[in-house]
Design an enzyme around this catalytic site. Structure first.
Site, PDB file in Angstrom:
ATOM      1  N   PRO A 185      11.259 -14.078   1.132  1.00 50.66           N
ATOM      2  CA  PRO A 185      10.056 -14.213   1.955  1.00 50.66           C
ATOM      3  C   PRO A 185       9.368 -12.876   2.175  1.00 50.66           C
ATOM      4  CG  PRO A 185      12.021 -14.380   3.314  1.00 50.66           C
ATOM      5  CD  PRO A 185      12.494 -14.339   1.887  1.00 50.66           C
ATOM      6  N   GLU A 238       0.827  -1.199   0.000  1.00 48.64           N
ATOM      7  CA  GLU A 238       0.000   0.000   0.000  1.00 48.64           C
ATOM      8  C   GLU A 238       0.865   1.254   0.000  1.00 48.64           C
ATOM      9  OE1 GLU A 238      -2.431  -0.648   3.387  1.00 48.64           O
ATOM     10  OE2 GLU A 238      -3.737  -2.098   2.396  1.00 48.64           O
ATOM     11  N   GLU A 282      14.905  -4.342  -0.987  1.00 51.28           N
ATOM     12  CA  GLU A 282      15.810  -4.703  -2.083  1.00 51.28           C
ATOM     13  C   GLU A 282      15.151  -5.605  -3.124  1.00 51.28           C
ATOM     14  OE1 GLU A 282      20.326  -4.264  -0.750  1.00 51.28           O
ATOM     15  OE2 GLU A 282      19.413  -6.112   0.009  1.00 51.28           O
ATOM     16  N   ASN A 334       1.284  -8.497  -5.231  1.00 49.03           N
ATOM     17  CA  ASN A 334       1.330  -7.656  -6.419  1.00 49.03           C
ATOM     18  C   ASN A 334       2.296  -8.209  -7.477  1.00 49.03           C
ATOM     19  OD1 ASN A 334       1.282  -5.500  -8.217  1.00 49.03           O
ATOM     20  ND2 ASN A 334       2.706  -4.277  -7.013  1.00 49.03           N
ATOM     21  N   PRO A 335       1.817  -8.552  -8.695  1.00 57.66           N
ATOM     22  CA  PRO A 335       2.700  -9.061  -9.744  1.00 57.66           C
ATOM     23  C   PRO A 335       3.243  -7.980 -10.665  1.00 57.66           C
ATOM     24  CG  PRO A 335       0.439  -9.316 -10.447  1.00 57.66           C
ATOM     25  CD  PRO A 335       0.389  -8.642  -9.076  1.00 57.66           C
ATOM     26  N   GLU A 392       5.390  -5.455 -10.128  1.00 59.40           N
ATOM     27  CA  GLU A 392       6.821  -5.183 -10.031  1.00 59.40           C
ATOM     28  C   GLU A 392       7.650  -6.160 -10.864  1.00 59.40           C
ATOM     29  OE1 GLU A 392       8.044  -4.880  -5.983  1.00 59.40           O
ATOM     30  OE2 GLU A 392       7.287  -2.838  -5.751  1.00 59.40           O
TER      31      GLU A 392
END
Length: 439
Positions: free
Chosen positions: A270, A68, A313, A337-338, A340
């Site tokens: 993770p 978010e 990172e 979220n895909p 990136e």
């Protein structure tokens, strides 16, 4: 639930908050020892400010988590360009670190107060925001009611609501109307989300698309990137990112199954880095050689798993591969979220539990940029196929970047929707220096 019961429930929630307030300190101390609170800034969670309130208009923006926060960054920068002070609250240590790295002194950062009367009243009385902008789906009753009592506009942007949350609110429709009806404006991610917010009592509701499509790709240290690329050499790589419990074990199994054929390096990132010790122990128990980013371990020819247990990172990890599985979708639920990995040149793989990102995945899958898998076996086959098929991988990468480009535009729609609230603040902010000089 009847209107009377809804009012009674809200009253009971406030009273319970007052009665439980003495336990807030011990609760935060417990969370601090679990690594979930910043020991040096714990008082912020009780509404005590650790920074001065600047003169002039101020907008309070809240983003609960890293995702978010990332979605809000372009909007917050736009507010800054309009000379409006931005107070940004987040709820996690990880998101606070992200704010520090990505926004620096462009915003005032505080940890969000717990949703009890005294902390929230103290917080709002000190900061006196001219408006409150929240991202996505969280609803905190005390916060909503306290802002409404002071007639501070509450605006929800990039708004979405999951299937489970919608069903829960619909079962308490009058309670939902009492809270969602306090919103001055909702700017939803999709037509379905907009319809759901209207059903729950919000009005007006507009549709913008997903703000995450307007974010910049996550940055990385170029020198560090070059170092790892040299250490990896000609080895093929794939990444399992934003993983939840169980998905790291699945990634390890896939690595072992494919290692003899592909000789690949597997990158595991993770979702919660504080689980890294347990993940490393599990990987070593399977006979795998692990290098951890937090230890600055080198990647050697013997390294099986590069464990990305650092904060902020993701841009580094995604630039080290062209195949990315996005977690919380096989053993978790809701997805992550895909966008990136798509914007950074990765073919996207995911489990089928992606309800929280339904529209984004729909666009990616339709364009051929992403593939949903049913189980670990199907994921292993997809990873093996993409590692060995340059043309197929390149087609998915190109389709992903095209899809991200087409999805841009939510920021301009959101800013236009906010103009009735932010334009007067901009005028006030730009008049203040002249007014001060005239005194």
């Amino acid at each position: 639930m009847s209107r009377g019961l809804a009012r009674l429930a809200l009253t009971g929630y406030r009273v319970a908050g007052i009665l439980l307030y003495p336990l807030a300190g011990p609760y935060l101390t417990y969370r601090m020892f679990k690594g979930k609170e910043d020991r040096h800034r714990r008082s912020e969670r009780l509404g005590h400010a650790s920074a001065p309130r600047p003169r002039g208009p101020l907008v309070w923006a809240h983003a609960a988590s890293v995702g978010e926060t990332m979605a809000l960054i372009p909007l917050l920068r736009e507010l800054g360009r309009r000379d409006i002070h931005v107070l940004l609250t987040t709820g996690t240590v990880t998101s606070a670190e992200l704010v520090k790295n990505r926004l620096g002194d462009q915003v005032i950062h505080q940890y969000v107060p717990i949703d009890l009367k005294f902390p929230m009243k103290r917080f709002i009385s000190y900061w006196q925001p001219d408006a409150c902008i929240t991202a996505e789906s969280e609803i905190w009753p005390t916060t909503v009611m306290e802002l409404a009592r002071r007639r501070i506009p509450q605006i929800r942007v990039n708004a979405r609501i999951s299937d489970r949350s919608f069903a829960r609110w619909r079962n308490n429709d009058n309670l939902a109307e009492a809270l969602f009806g306090k919103m001055a404006l909702v700017v939803a991610q999709s037509d379905l989300d907009a319809e759901r917010f209207r059903d729950l009592g919000a009005w007006p509701v507009l549709v913008s698309g997903n703000l995450k499509g307007d974010t910049d790709p996550p940055p990385c240290d170029l020198a560090l990137l070059e170092r790892y690329r040299q250490e990896i050499g000609e080895r093929k790589t794939w990444a399992a990112i934003s993983t939840f419990e169980g998905e790291e074990k699945a990634a390890a199994g896939i690595h072992k199954a494919l290692k003899s054929r592909d000789g690949q390096l597997t990158i595991i990132v993770p979702r919660h880095p504080d689980r890294a010790d347990a993940i490393e122990e599990m990987l070593k128990a399977q006979g795998l050689v692990v290098a951890r980013r937090s230890r600055n371990d080198p990647l050697t020819a013997e390294t099986d798993i590069f464990l990305g247990d650092s904060i902020g990172e993701m841009g580094l990890y995604l630039r080290l591969t062209e195949v990315a599985f996005v977690g919380r979708s096989l053993t978790g639920e809701g997805g992550q979220n895909p966008l990136e990995p798509a914007m950074l040149g990765c073919a996207v793989l995911s489990g089928s539990n992606v309800q929280n990102f339904r529209d984004v995945y729909s666009n990616l899958v339709r364009k051929g940029a992403a593939r949903l898998v049913r189980d670990v076996e199907m994921l292993a086959k997809a990873v093996h196929y993409l590692l060995g098929n340059d043309l197929a991988r390149r087609k998915m990468i190109d389709a992903g970047q095209e899809t991200v480009t087409e999805m841009r535009g939510a920021l301009s729609v959101t800013v236009k929707a906010l103009e009735p609230y932010i334009n007067p603040l901009t005028v006030s902010a730009r008049l203040q220096p002249r007014a001060a000089a005239a005194q």
